[in-house]
Design a protein around this motif. Sequence first.
Motif, PDB file in Angstrom:
ATOM      1  N   ARG A  49       0.823  -1.204   0.000  1.00 23.64           N
ATOM      2  CA  ARG A  49       0.000   0.000   0.000  1.00 23.64           C
ATOM      3  C   ARG A  49       0.868   1.269   0.000  1.00 23.64           C
ATOM      4  O   ARG A  49       1.876   1.342   0.693  1.00 23.64           O
ATOM      5  N   ALA A  50       0.452   2.236  -0.796  1.00 26.67           N
ATOM      6  CA  ALA A  50       1.144   3.523  -0.864  1.00 26.67           C
ATOM      7  C   ALA A  50       0.223   4.628  -0.375  1.00 26.67           C
ATOM      8  O   ALA A  50      -0.989   4.562  -0.557  1.00 26.67           O
ATOM      9  N   THR A  51       0.807   5.632   0.248  1.00 26.44           N
ATOM     10  CA  THR A  51       0.047   6.820   0.648  1.00 26.44           C
ATOM     11  C   THR A  51       0.718   8.034   0.033  1.00 26.44           C
ATOM     12  O   THR A  51       1.959   8.103  -0.070  1.00 26.44           O
ATOM     13  N   LEU A  52      -0.090   8.991  -0.385  1.00 25.88           N
ATOM     14  CA  LEU A  52       0.439  10.142  -1.107  1.00 25.88           C
ATOM     15  C   LEU A  52       1.331  11.023  -0.241  1.00 25.88           C
ATOM     16  O   LEU A  52       2.159  11.775  -0.758  1.00 25.88           O
ATOM     17  N   ASP A  53       1.185  10.927   1.090  1.00 24.74           N
ATOM     18  CA  ASP A  53       2.037  11.744   1.954  1.00 24.74           C
ATOM     19  C   ASP A  53       3.464  11.205   2.037  1.00 24.74           C
ATOM     20  O   ASP A  53       4.321  11.784   2.701  1.00 24.74           O
ATOM     21  N   GLN A  54       3.752  10.105   1.335  1.00 23.12           N
ATOM     22  CA  GLN A  54       5.109   9.576   1.294  1.00 23.12           C
ATOM     23  C   GLN A  54       6.000  10.368   0.330  1.00 23.12           C
ATOM     24  O   GLN A  54       7.220  10.224   0.354  1.00 23.12           O
ATOM     25  N   VAL A  55       5.387  11.169  -0.535  1.00 17.87           N
ATOM     26  CA  VAL A  55       6.174  11.957  -1.485  1.00 17.87           C
ATOM     27  C   VAL A  55       6.984  13.007  -0.717  1.00 17.87           C
ATOM     28  O   VAL A  55       6.478  13.685   0.171  1.00 17.87           O
ATOM     29  N   ALA A  59       8.589  17.895  -3.798  1.00 23.67           N
ATOM     30  CA  ALA A  59       8.657  17.122  -5.045  1.00 23.67           C
ATOM     31  C   ALA A  59       7.246  16.887  -5.580  1.00 23.67           C
ATOM     32  O   ALA A  59       6.276  16.834  -4.822  1.00 23.67           O
ATOM     33  N   ASP A  60       7.128  16.759  -6.890  1.00 18.85           N
ATOM     34  CA  ASP A  60       5.830  16.497  -7.519  1.00 18.85           C
ATOM     35  C   ASP A  60       5.433  15.034  -7.396  1.00 18.85           C
ATOM     36  O   ASP A  60       4.249  14.707  -7.333  1.00 18.85           O
ATOM     37  N   SER A  61       6.413  14.150  -7.396  1.00 21.86           N
ATOM     38  CA  SER A  61       6.108  12.722  -7.356  1.00 21.86           C
ATOM     39  C   SER A  61       7.294  11.964  -6.791  1.00 21.86           C
ATOM     40  O   SER A  61       8.417  12.480  -6.718  1.00 21.86           O
ATOM     41  N   ALA A  62       7.032  10.737  -6.373  1.00 21.08           N
ATOM     42  CA  ALA A  62       8.079   9.822  -5.912  1.00 21.08           C
ATOM     43  C   ALA A  62       8.102   8.616  -6.842  1.00 21.08           C
ATOM     44  O   ALA A  62       7.068   8.204  -7.367  1.00 21.08           O
ATOM     45  N   THR A  63       9.289   8.059  -7.033  1.00 23.19           N
ATOM     46  CA  THR A  63       9.445   6.910  -7.925  1.00 23.19           C
ATOM     47  C   THR A  63      10.330   5.865  -7.264  1.00 23.19           C
ATOM     48  O   THR A  63      11.353   6.182  -6.673  1.00 23.19           O
ATOM     49  N   VAL A  64       9.899   4.609  -7.392  1.00 26.39           N
ATOM     50  CA  VAL A  64      10.707   3.479  -6.941  1.00 26.39           C
ATOM     51  C   VAL A  64      10.855   2.522  -8.114  1.00 26.39           C
ATOM     52  O   VAL A  64       9.862   2.140  -8.734  1.00 26.39           O
ATOM     53  N   GLU A  65      12.099   2.168  -8.427  1.00 30.96           N
ATOM     54  CA  GLU A  65      12.378   1.210  -9.496  1.00 30.96           C
ATOM     55  C   GLU A  65      13.168   0.049  -8.910  1.00 30.96           C
ATOM     56  O   GLU A  65      14.132   0.259  -8.170  1.00 30.96           O
ATOM     57  N   ALA A  66      12.752  -1.163  -9.259  1.00 27.12           N
ATOM     58  CA  ALA A  66      13.457  -2.348  -8.771  1.00 27.12           C
ATOM     59  C   ALA A  66      13.601  -3.339  -9.917  1.00 27.12           C
ATOM     60  O   ALA A  66      12.653  -3.575 -10.667  1.00 27.12           O
ATOM     61  N   ARG A 101      -1.962  12.937  -6.783  1.00 22.40           N
ATOM     62  CA  ARG A 101      -3.327  12.430  -6.685  1.00 22.40           C
ATOM     63  C   ARG A 101      -3.468  10.928  -6.930  1.00 22.40           C
ATOM     64  O   ARG A 101      -4.538  10.375  -6.693  1.00 22.40           O
ATOM     65  N   SER A 102      -2.429  10.291  -7.448  1.00 19.44           N
ATOM     66  CA  SER A 102      -2.608   8.899  -7.829  1.00 19.44           C
ATOM     67  C   SER A 102      -1.309   8.123  -7.682  1.00 19.44           C
ATOM     68  O   SER A 102      -0.229   8.688  -7.531  1.00 19.44           O
ATOM     69  N   SER A 103      -1.454   6.799  -7.723  1.00 17.33           N
ATOM     70  CA  SER A 103      -0.327   5.880  -7.693  1.00 17.33           C
ATOM     71  C   SER A 103      -0.436   4.962  -8.910  1.00 17.33           C
ATOM     72  O   SER A 103      -1.528   4.484  -9.239  1.00 17.33           O
ATOM     73  N   ARG A 104       0.691   4.725  -9.573  1.00 17.44           N
ATOM     74  CA  ARG A 104       0.687   3.852 -10.747  1.00 17.44           C
ATOM     75  C   ARG A 104       1.791   2.813 -10.628  1.00 17.44           C
ATOM     76  O   ARG A 104       2.803   3.038  -9.964  1.00 17.44           O
ATOM     77  N   ALA A 105       1.575   1.686 -11.319  1.00 22.01           N
ATOM     78  CA  ALA A 105       2.527   0.585 -11.273  1.00 22.01           C
ATOM     79  C   ALA A 105       2.822   0.121 -12.691  1.00 22.01           C
ATOM     80  O   ALA A 105       1.936   0.098 -13.552  1.00 22.01           O
ATOM     81  N   ASN A 108       7.991  -4.025 -16.572  1.00 23.10           N
ATOM     82  CA  ASN A 108       8.682  -3.918 -17.863  1.00 23.10           C
ATOM     83  C   ASN A 108       8.099  -2.782 -18.701  1.00 23.10           C
ATOM     84  O   ASN A 108       7.818  -2.936 -19.902  1.00 23.10           O
ATOM     85  N   ASP A 109       7.862  -1.655 -18.030  1.00 25.33           N
ATOM     86  CA  ASP A 109       7.361  -0.421 -18.650  1.00 25.33           C
ATOM     87  C   ASP A 109       5.937  -0.537 -19.188  1.00 25.33           C
ATOM     88  O   ASP A 109       5.489   0.312 -19.956  1.00 25.33           O
ATOM     89  N   ARG A 110       5.210  -1.566 -18.795  1.00 29.30           N
ATOM     90  CA  ARG A 110       3.796  -1.678 -19.164  1.00 29.30           C
ATOM     91  C   ARG A 110       2.938  -1.382 -17.944  1.00 29.30           C
ATOM     92  O   ARG A 110       3.180  -1.928 -16.860  1.00 29.30           O
ATOM     93  N   LEU A 111       1.954  -0.515 -18.106  1.00 29.67           N
ATOM     94  CA  LEU A 111       1.063  -0.152 -17.001  1.00 29.67           C
ATOM     95  C   LEU A 111       0.256  -1.372 -16.576  1.00 29.67           C
ATOM     96  O   LEU A 111      -0.391  -2.025 -17.404  1.00 29.67           O
ATOM     97  N   VAL A 112       0.297  -1.687 -15.279  1.00 31.37           N
ATOM     98  CA  VAL A 112      -0.427  -2.839 -14.742  1.00 31.37           C
ATOM     99  C   VAL A 112      -1.105  -2.422 -13.440  1.00 31.37           C
ATOM    100  O   VAL A 112      -0.913  -1.324 -12.934  1.00 31.37           O
ATOM    101  N   THR A 113      -1.900  -3.321 -12.893  1.00 29.13           N
ATOM    102  CA  THR A 113      -2.547  -3.050 -11.614  1.00 29.13           C
ATOM    103  C   THR A 113      -1.566  -3.272 -10.467  1.00 29.13           C
ATOM    104  O   THR A 113      -0.642  -4.095 -10.562  1.00 29.13           O
ATOM    105  N   VAL A 114      -1.791  -2.546  -9.380  1.00 27.10           N
ATOM    106  CA  VAL A 114      -0.966  -2.742  -8.190  1.00 27.10           C
ATOM    107  C   VAL A 114      -1.168  -4.154  -7.648  1.00 27.10           C
ATOM    108  O   VAL A 114      -0.248  -4.769  -7.103  1.00 27.10           O
TER     109      VAL A 114
END
Length: 561
Positions: A49-55, A59-66, A101-105, A108-114
Amino acid sequence: MLSYLRIRDLALIEDIVIEPPAGLIAFTGETGAGKSIILGGLSLATGNRATLDQVRTGADSATVEAVFDIAGRPDIAELLEHEGLSSESGEILVRRTLGSRSSRAYLNDRLVTVGLVHKLGTRLVDVAGQHENQSLLGSATQLELLDRFGDLCAQRLAVASAWDEAVDLQHRLQALETDDRAQRADYLRYRAQEIRAADLGVDEAAALNAERQRLRHAEDLSAATEEALDVLYEREESAAALIRRAQVVIERIVRLDTSAPASGDDVAEAGYAIEEITRSLQAYLDLVQVDPVRLDAVEERLATFDGLRRKYGDRIEDILRVADDAERELASLQNRDQEIAELAGQVRLAVRGFDEAASHMSTLRAEAAARLSEHITSELQELGMEGARFQVRLKPRSANAEGGLPPGASRRGYETVSFRLAANPGDAVRQLTRVASGGELSRVMLALKLAETRQAPAQTLVFDEIDAGVGGGRVADRLAARLVELGTSHQVLVVTHLPQIAARATTHYRVRKAERDGRVCVSAAALDVEQRIDELARMLGGIGESRGVREHARNLLGEPA
């Protein structure tokens, strides 16, 4: 395993890149340095789970890449293929972005559900934290740990499936036995009779609509038809009279010149056509007579159609199908006693199937419980709890209820499980909730995790300060040895305050919190040998440049003086 992790603008992190190798990787730092934020970033990459106050503020957005290496994991490849994804390189890139306002996942660079990322993440990363210790006290958690240790997941699914089938049949039987048959039958009979009484024709509505249109405009249609008849046939200078005159004239031409371009027969054909049209119009005139009585009858019939459509469906076929279904159910109600008897037989068979699956599960669990009890007892000795005894106790199965599922059974089978511990020699074996201190509970959790993960597929294991309360000395040495051993088959990430564990790590990261440009930032850096000696000296409680503490740190690393 995890091969790359980048976290940007998350909480106090501006930009951190970690590239952990295989084996045991240690993360150390002062309390509050930000180690939990790094694990929080990894948690986002595994779909938690992500919360928007973690940004990060500003900053405008936060990003995590693994990036995860999935070579040798056919189960992961199968999951990706099922979702229409692939990884020809043997790696998979997971990216999570948190905006205002939103979280995306992305995979391999394809938009998927969390949800998909979470399903994947649970197979790639297993996290054990000090806060999980309390969950160990729950019976459901203990039963799940036992089943995983015994490799009983397939049998667990079989028991749950047999339970679901039996419960579904029981509910259907109860509903059939308790419903009001007479009231239901009256309702079905009314539906069928209402539709059958209407005697609907599939094409009737279209014909009635056409007739209603004709009756509504009968006066105009009649006047226009009479005018057409007059023009074609009835007046002195009608089309038919003119054609007859033309026929006489052309026949005279042909008698005088046989090469004339037309004949009387040609004109006669036109006359025959007009006569045919005239007869059709005369017949049509009979249809378009003003008939208010017939119009009322058509309107009433169409109203019947409309009423049935509103209640049962737009198409006549759908309405007739409702009547068929009602009559079929009505017939089944009339044979209800026979149906109840047949369904009761199906319930008995399903209950028997559940009993066989659950009883087999009971046997397997008893064997697994004995092995787990022995294994954890042995592991606790190695973790400094000499003389401790661990026991997995299964509550006896319930007696089968006549004709139905036993009252003590569930989707998990017949057992409830209780983990018990005698922490010291001579102590009675009691439930963990009654005998285990915080440190003892941590060691039990460690022993269970070590036992469970040894049998799991190669993955990334995260231990978040699970060594809290263990203390130092020989116990810490033993725990470090266990983690090193686990690191030979898994990638093990450990957040620790024990220098004995940090010294045995393949790679050692130091996490720091510092102020830069008026803002607090968290950083993480892989340490070289001298830096590791400095960090281990700090963890050992060294002050300044204490030579003795540094020598101790050097010895822990196995470095020559």
